[in-house]
Design a protein around this motif. Structure first.
Motif, PDB file in Angstrom:
ATOM      1  N   MET A 143     -15.027  28.910  84.851  1.00 34.08           N
ATOM      2  CA  MET A 143     -14.273  27.609  84.492  1.00 34.08           C
ATOM      3  C   MET A 143     -12.854  27.848  83.748  1.00 34.08           C
ATOM      4  N   TRP A 144     -12.000  26.805  84.080  1.00 33.72           N
ATOM      5  CA  TRP A 144     -10.834  27.098  83.364  1.00 33.72           C
ATOM      6  C   TRP A 144     -10.699  26.469  81.963  1.00 33.72           C
ATOM      7  N   ILE A 145     -11.637  25.586  81.805  1.00 33.77           N
ATOM      8  CA  ILE A 145     -11.963  24.971  80.399  1.00 33.77           C
ATOM      9  C   ILE A 145     -13.402  24.720  80.072  1.00 33.77           C
ATOM     10  N   THR A 146     -13.775  24.851  78.794  1.00 33.69           N
ATOM     11  CA  THR A 146     -15.142  24.569  78.726  1.00 33.69           C
ATOM     12  C   THR A 146     -15.697  23.204  78.597  1.00 33.69           C
ATOM     13  N   VAL A 147     -16.983  23.019  78.593  1.00 31.91           N
ATOM     14  CA  VAL A 147     -17.828  21.668  78.397  1.00 31.91           C
ATOM     15  C   VAL A 147     -17.297  21.254  77.031  1.00 31.91           C
ATOM     16  N   ASP A 148     -17.493  22.374  75.855  1.00 31.54           N
ATOM     17  CA  ASP A 148     -17.252  21.791  74.601  1.00 31.54           C
ATOM     18  C   ASP A 148     -15.655  21.595  74.255  1.00 31.54           C
ATOM     19  N   THR A 199     -28.342  18.641  78.076  1.00 25.36           N
ATOM     20  CA  THR A 199     -28.416  19.600  79.196  1.00 25.36           C
ATOM     21  C   THR A 199     -27.845  18.636  80.354  1.00 25.36           C
ATOM     22  N   ARG A 200     -28.331  17.505  80.572  1.00 24.15           N
ATOM     23  CA  ARG A 200     -27.740  16.381  81.707  1.00 24.15           C
ATOM     24  C   ARG A 200     -26.120  16.441  81.545  1.00 24.15           C
ATOM     25  N   THR A 211     -19.666  19.659  83.639  1.00 21.70           N
ATOM     26  CA  THR A 211     -19.396  20.893  84.268  1.00 21.70           C
ATOM     27  C   THR A 211     -18.953  20.386  85.872  1.00 21.70           C
ATOM     28  N   ASP A 212     -19.612  19.520  86.270  1.00 20.06           N
ATOM     29  CA  ASP A 212     -19.336  18.955  87.864  1.00 20.06           C
ATOM     30  C   ASP A 212     -17.858  18.379  87.752  1.00 20.06           C
ATOM     31  N   TRP A 213     -17.737  17.705  86.824  1.00 20.85           N
ATOM     32  CA  TRP A 213     -16.204  17.066  86.568  1.00 20.85           C
ATOM     33  C   TRP A 213     -15.243  18.217  86.316  1.00 20.85           C
ATOM     34  N   ILE A 214     -15.456  19.124  85.613  1.00 20.44           N
ATOM     35  CA  ILE A 214     -14.493  20.203  85.452  1.00 20.44           C
ATOM     36  C   ILE A 214     -14.168  20.902  86.827  1.00 20.44           C
ATOM     37  N   GLN A 271     -14.560  19.565  89.751  1.00 18.37           N
ATOM     38  CA  GLN A 271     -13.932  18.747  90.542  1.00 18.37           C
ATOM     39  C   GLN A 271     -12.105  18.716  90.445  1.00 18.37           C
ATOM     40  N   SER A 272     -11.965  18.812  88.860  1.00 16.05           N
ATOM     41  CA  SER A 272     -10.662  18.808  88.490  1.00 16.05           C
ATOM     42  C   SER A 272      -9.852  20.011  88.916  1.00 16.05           C
ATOM     43  N   GLU A 273     -10.564  21.295  88.675  1.00 14.44           N
ATOM     44  CA  GLU A 273     -10.216  22.293  89.061  1.00 14.44           C
ATOM     45  C   GLU A 273      -9.701  22.198  90.633  1.00 14.44           C
ATOM     46  N   SER A 274     -10.868  21.831  91.513  1.00 19.98           N
ATOM     47  CA  SER A 274     -10.455  21.782  92.862  1.00 19.98           C
ATOM     48  C   SER A 274      -9.203  20.828  93.248  1.00 19.98           C
ATOM     49  N   LEU A 275      -9.245  19.559  92.656  1.00 19.00           N
ATOM     50  CA  LEU A 275      -8.061  18.625  92.996  1.00 19.00           C
ATOM     51  C   LEU A 275      -6.756  19.363  92.485  1.00 19.00           C
ATOM     52  N   ILE A 276      -6.661  20.208  91.313  1.00 18.08           N
ATOM     53  CA  ILE A 276      -5.486  20.759  91.088  1.00 18.08           C
ATOM     54  C   ILE A 276      -5.083  21.954  92.103  1.00 18.08           C
ATOM     55  N   LYS A 277      -5.832  22.842  92.463  1.00 21.62           N
ATOM     56  CA  LYS A 277      -5.779  23.811  93.756  1.00 21.62           C
ATOM     57  C   LYS A 277      -5.379  22.912  94.767  1.00 21.62           C
TER      58      LYS A 277
END
Length: 78
Positions: free
Chosen positions: A1-6, A27-28, A34-37, A39-45
């Motif tokens: 991932m490009w960014i972290t959950v934290d 956990t949830r 993580t799923d949103w990150i 999705q964001s990466e995919s949108l940017i690509k």
């Protein structure tokens, strides 16, 4: 991932209760962010037509963080 959950949690202040999860359900929350990150990466690509083979620079990471934060804000508002 490009960014972290934290990083997303720190930037947005989100906690499980914002999404109507149990107070201690980190956990949830982590799974959702993580799923949103992803999705964001995919949108940017897709938008840039770039897979970033040479690595991700700080500007792209910043866009990913802000795009993910918008997803967080929308989910909180619902």
């Amino acid at each position: 991932m490009w960014i972290t959950v934290d990083e997303v949690k720190d930037f947005t202040g989100i906690n499980p209760q914002h999404l109507k999860l149990a107070v201690d359900d980190e956990t949830r929350l982590t799974e959702i962010i993580t799923d949103w990150i992803s999705q964001s990466e995919s949108l940017i690509k897709s938008y840039t037509h770039n897979t970033f083979p040479d690595g991700i620079d700080d500007a792209v990471k910043n866009v990913c963080l802000r795009l993910t934060a918008n997803m967080v804000a929308l989910a909180i508002e619902r």
